[in-house]
Design an enzyme around this catalytic site. Structure first.
Site, PDB file in Angstrom:
ATOM      1  N   ASP A 202      54.193   8.846 -40.040  1.00 57.59           N
ATOM      2  CA  ASP A 202      54.271   7.665 -40.901  1.00 57.59           C
ATOM      3  C   ASP A 202      55.703   7.133 -40.942  1.00 57.59           C
ATOM      4  O   ASP A 202      56.657   7.894 -40.846  1.00 57.59           O
ATOM      5  CB  ASP A 202      53.814   8.038 -42.318  1.00 57.59           C
ATOM      6  CG  ASP A 202      53.639   6.821 -43.200  1.00 57.59           C
ATOM      7  OD1 ASP A 202      53.224   5.761 -42.689  1.00 57.59           O
ATOM      8  OD2 ASP A 202      53.915   6.918 -44.412  1.00 57.59           O
TER       9      ASP A 202
ATOM     10  N   ASN B  63      42.979   1.943 -40.856  1.00 53.47           N
ATOM     11  CA  ASN B  63      43.935   1.089 -40.137  1.00 53.47           C
ATOM     12  C   ASN B  63      43.279  -0.090 -39.434  1.00 53.47           C
ATOM     13  O   ASN B  63      43.970  -1.046 -39.044  1.00 53.47           O
ATOM     14  CB  ASN B  63      44.730   1.902 -39.115  1.00 53.47           C
ATOM     15  CG  ASN B  63      45.767   2.811 -39.737  1.00 53.47           C
ATOM     16  OD1 ASN B  63      46.136   3.832 -39.153  1.00 53.47           O
ATOM     17  ND2 ASN B  63      46.240   2.481 -40.929  1.00 53.47           N
TER      18      ASN B  63
END
Length: 265
Positions: A35, A83
């Site tokens: 991330d 996502n």
């Protein structure tokens, strides 16, 4: 884009790896929630896709170091089901980047005895990406070194749901007795059935959550939260996470005294 497994031999790096190997047991399976690409790009005044491109170098370094250490399984949380809600141009650029990296590095994976695997809802993956994945998986399937798993279009809730669906269907068809369902049987229906649960889970970028990643499998994982944004994460941060892992006492619900008694026995 730098090629994988081209790092020059570094005596200090070799020394660190040997120390980690001899200090204590290494994790058999490391999971990483990669991330911080977007925030890294914003800080640098670059596009989000530039952050993802920069993150590929971190993947290269971590994969190489993990393989050199003898880690058996490395799972990289690459793209979640959630996502798919991102802007279409970003998704398209990410998929093109994945294809480019796989095509460029497939032979390197083969030469370094790394086996590529993938988990996730493949029905959501574009055909050209699936084709490239299938080709790379087939190319490396006989490798017996580290298994590098890409968690793509994956979520822990999806994994548990699809396992429940398959079990329910087998019960309905009379192929499975409900009385035989236990934790081990359930785990055999998860997408991760072929690998051990993660011993160590690393989350980068300073966020303190596991973001729907391997919810069942991370029940007893040791979790390390790193403040480093993924494009800046390198093998030294990986080594530090492993050192922290080696300091921890994994009790699996038992007491320290019970563990010591078992060691004596």
């Amino acid at each position: 884009m730098p090629q994988w497994f081209t790092s020059k031999s570094d005596p200090e790096d070799t020394r660190i790896q040997e120390t980690l190997k001899s200090s204590c047991v290494l994790p058999r399976h490391i999971g990483i929630i990669m991330d911080g690409n977007g925030r890294w790009a914003k800080i640098k005044g670059k596009s989000r896709i530039a952050g993802h491109v920069a993150g590929v170098e971190s993947v290269r370094d971590v994969v190489e170091a993990s393989s050199q250490l003898g880690i058996e399984n490395l799972t990289l949380f690459t793209f979640s089901i959630e996502n798919w809600k991102r802007p279409k141009p970003e998704i398209s650029a990410l998929m093109k980047l994945l294809i480019k990296v796989l095509r460029k590095e497939a032979v390197k994976l083969l030469e370094n005895d790394i086996r590529l695997e993938v988990i996730g809802d493949m029905e959501m993956i574009p055909d050209d990406v699936r084709k490239t994945l299938d080709e790379t998986i087939e190319l490396t399937r006989k490798n017996r070194g580290m298994a590098m798993t890409i968690a793509l279009s994956y979520s822990g809730k999806w994994d548990i749901t699809q396992a429940c669906r398959h079990i329910a269907l087998q019960v309905k068809q009379g192929l499975l007795d409900p009385e035989t369902i236990d934790e081990n049987l359930f785990a055999s229906y998860l997408s991760t059935a072929s690998m051990p649960d993660p011993d160590l889970l690393i989350r980068t970028s300073g966020e303190y959550r596991i973001s729907n990643f391997m919810l069942w499998q991370n029940a007893y994982s040791e979790i390390i939260f790193s403040n480093t944004l993924w494009p800046d994460f390198r093998r030294n941060e990986l080594y530090e996470a492993i050192r922290e892992f080696q300091k921890r006492e994994r009790r699996f619900g038992k007491t320290s005294e019970q563990l010591k008694t078992n060691e004596v026995e």
